[in-house]
Design a protein around this motif. Structure first.
Motif, PDB file in Angstrom:
ATOM      1  N   VAL A 102       0.977  -1.061   0.154  1.00  0.00           N
ATOM      2  CA  VAL A 102       0.176  -0.050  -0.036  1.00  0.00           C
ATOM      3  C   VAL A 102       0.942   1.268   0.070  1.00  0.00           C
ATOM      4  CG1 VAL A 102      -1.833   1.221   1.107  1.00  0.00           C
ATOM      5  CG2 VAL A 102      -1.821  -1.018   1.136  1.00  0.00           C
ATOM      6  N   THR A 103       0.658   2.127  -1.203  1.00  0.00           N
ATOM      7  CA  THR A 103       1.699   3.260  -1.210  1.00  0.00           C
ATOM      8  C   THR A 103       0.709   4.522  -1.398  1.00  0.00           C
ATOM      9  OG1 THR A 103       2.221   2.761  -3.545  1.00  0.00           O
ATOM     10  CG2 THR A 103       3.599   2.010  -1.721  1.00  0.00           C
ATOM     11  N   TRP A 104       1.449   5.697  -1.231  1.00  0.00           N
ATOM     12  CA  TRP A 104       0.849   6.826  -1.473  1.00  0.00           C
ATOM     13  C   TRP A 104       1.510   7.558  -2.610  1.00  0.00           C
ATOM     14  CZ3 TRP A 104      -3.998   8.401   0.547  1.00  0.00           C
ATOM     15  CH2 TRP A 104      -4.403   7.735   1.509  1.00  0.00           C
ATOM     16  N   GLN A 105       0.748   8.204  -3.625  1.00  0.00           N
ATOM     17  CA  GLN A 105       1.473   9.078  -4.715  1.00  0.00           C
ATOM     18  C   GLN A 105       0.992  10.460  -4.662  1.00  0.00           C
ATOM     19  OE1 GLN A 105       1.418   6.990  -8.488  1.00  0.00           O
ATOM     20  NE2 GLN A 105       3.130   5.764  -7.844  1.00  0.00           N
ATOM     21  N   ARG A 106       1.688  11.539  -4.801  1.00  0.00           N
ATOM     22  CA  ARG A 106       1.378  12.919  -5.016  1.00  0.00           C
ATOM     23  C   ARG A 106       1.910  13.169  -6.503  1.00  0.00           C
ATOM     24  NH1 ARG A 106       3.917  18.067  -4.295  1.00  0.00           N
ATOM     25  NH2 ARG A 106       2.270  19.702  -3.795  1.00  0.00           N
ATOM     26  N   LYS A 107       0.878  13.690  -7.394  1.00  0.00           N
ATOM     27  CA  LYS A 107       1.293  13.954  -8.913  1.00  0.00           C
ATOM     28  C   LYS A 107       1.805  12.398  -9.501  1.00  0.00           C
ATOM     29  CE  LYS A 107       0.831  18.692  -8.325  1.00  0.00           C
ATOM     30  NZ  LYS A 107       1.522  20.058  -8.362  1.00  0.00           N
ATOM     31  N   GLY A 108       1.506  11.294  -9.031  1.00  0.00           N
ATOM     32  CA  GLY A 108       2.261  10.392  -9.804  1.00  0.00           C
ATOM     33  C   GLY A 108       3.661   9.946  -9.304  1.00  0.00           C
ATOM     34  N   GLU A 109       4.117  10.803  -8.170  1.00  0.00           N
ATOM     35  CA  GLU A 109       5.410  10.419  -7.539  1.00  0.00           C
ATOM     36  C   GLU A 109       5.156   9.789  -6.272  1.00  0.00           C
ATOM     37  OE1 GLU A 109       8.096  10.804  -9.051  1.00  0.00           O
ATOM     38  OE2 GLU A 109       7.445  11.489 -10.697  1.00  0.00           O
ATOM     39  N   ASP A 110       5.893   8.721  -5.877  1.00  0.00           N
ATOM     40  CA  ASP A 110       5.903   8.064  -4.606  1.00  0.00           C
ATOM     41  C   ASP A 110       6.085   8.966  -3.450  1.00  0.00           C
ATOM     42  OD1 ASP A 110       5.264   5.678  -5.701  1.00  0.00           O
ATOM     43  OD2 ASP A 110       7.272   5.189  -5.599  1.00  0.00           O
ATOM     44  N   LEU A 111       5.179   8.945  -2.184  1.00  0.00           N
ATOM     45  CA  LEU A 111       5.262   9.785  -1.231  1.00  0.00           C
ATOM     46  C   LEU A 111       5.617   8.951  -0.087  1.00  0.00           C
ATOM     47  CD1 LEU A 111       4.456  12.814  -0.669  1.00  0.00           C
ATOM     48  CD2 LEU A 111       2.296  12.052   0.054  1.00  0.00           C
ATOM     49  N   TYR A 112       6.512   9.477   0.604  1.00  0.00           N
ATOM     50  CA  TYR A 112       7.210   8.697   1.878  1.00  0.00           C
ATOM     51  C   TYR A 112       6.893   9.855   3.137  1.00  0.00           C
ATOM     52  CZ  TYR A 112       9.425   6.117  -1.753  1.00  0.00           C
ATOM     53  OH  TYR A 112       9.531   5.282  -2.712  1.00  0.00           O
TER      54      TYR A 112
END
Length: 258
Positions: A185-195
């Motif tokens: 399960v990951t998050w992205q902001r404008k298609g870029e991975d968010l950490y």
């Protein structure tokens, strides 16, 4: 439990053994549950007596106390090696431990010396316990693993929801109903991975043998920026992508009680 998965359950209120997974419920007859129920009703009485004995050994006359027994076996299906274990605890501390190698009971606590002396004088009982752990228990374990294997080979797709207590709270990506356990399960902001601003929750079992997990996103600009929760699982041909938009988010007031 088999490999940390609970497959049956008993307590002193319901006074019967019930299945907790699909694979055990489908694999055994009613006679198994009847026999297990009968056995554990007897064990319940033994526990009641043992906690009283342990209280005497620890010079306890009142208060709330806990007596525990953990026993089982391990089997390595690659090497064929097996191992058994049996230990008793009182109020969260080891009280009696079975030494498989030397076929005897030992006590990490001086309060257990009377019991170990008594039990170690019963050589037939010691040998029976050892054979039960490394033979009967292992046979059952192998059988349960074979029952579970067909279930383990299945793949169940997850359901994904976006949850939020109120518009100013973190957005939670709730993923549930998937099998097997492994998931990304990951998050992205404008298609870029968010950490940053991301907190992944623990993966825990559901009642039906599937699993659930959560991931929390703590940002204030989710209404103006493009955020997505992305879920990868072996059951999916394509990733599940949930956009963080008003229409996708469920809040407390949206959940109606039935």
């Amino acid at each position: 439990m088999v490999d940390d998965e609970q497959f049956s359950y008993y307590d002193s209120k319901i006074k019967r053994v019930i299945p907790k997974t699909e694979w055990i419920e489908k694999s055994v007859e009613q006679q198994y549950w009847d026999q297990q129920t009968q056995d554990l009703r007897g064990v319940q009485q033994i526990f009641k007596a043992n906690i009283g004995i342990a209280m005497q050994h620890f010079n306890q006359t009142q208060g709330d106390h806990t007596f525990q027994n953990m026993l089982g076996c391990e089997w390595d299906d690659d090497t064929g090696t097996t191992e058994g274990f049996n230990s008793h605890g009182f109020d969260g501390e080891d009280f009696l431990v079975f030494d498989m190698k030397n076929t005897r009971w030992i006590s990490p606590s001086p309060h257990g010396s009377i019991t170990t002396q008594k039990w170690n004088n019963n050589q037939a009982g010691l040998e029976h316990l050892k054979s039960s752990l490394i033979q009967i228990c292992v046979e059952r374990l192998k059988k349960f693993v074979s029952y579970r294997r067909s279930t383990l080979e299945r793949a169940v797709a997850p359901e994904v929801s976006l949850l939020q207590k109120d518009p100013s709270s973190p957005v939670v990506c709730h993923v549930t109903g998937f099998f097997p356990r492994g998931i990304m399960v990951t998050w992205q902001r404008k298609g870029e991975d968010l950490y940053d601003d991301v907190a992944l929750g623990e993966t825990v079992p559901n009642e039906d043998g599937t699993f659930q997990t959560t991931s929390r996103l703590t940002v204030k600009d989710w209404q103006t920026e493009d955020y997505t929760c992305n879920v990868q699982h072996m059951s999916l041909e394509n990733d599940i992508v949930k956009r963080v938009i008003e229409q996708e988010i469920r809040r407390n007031q949206d959940i109606k009680c039935k």
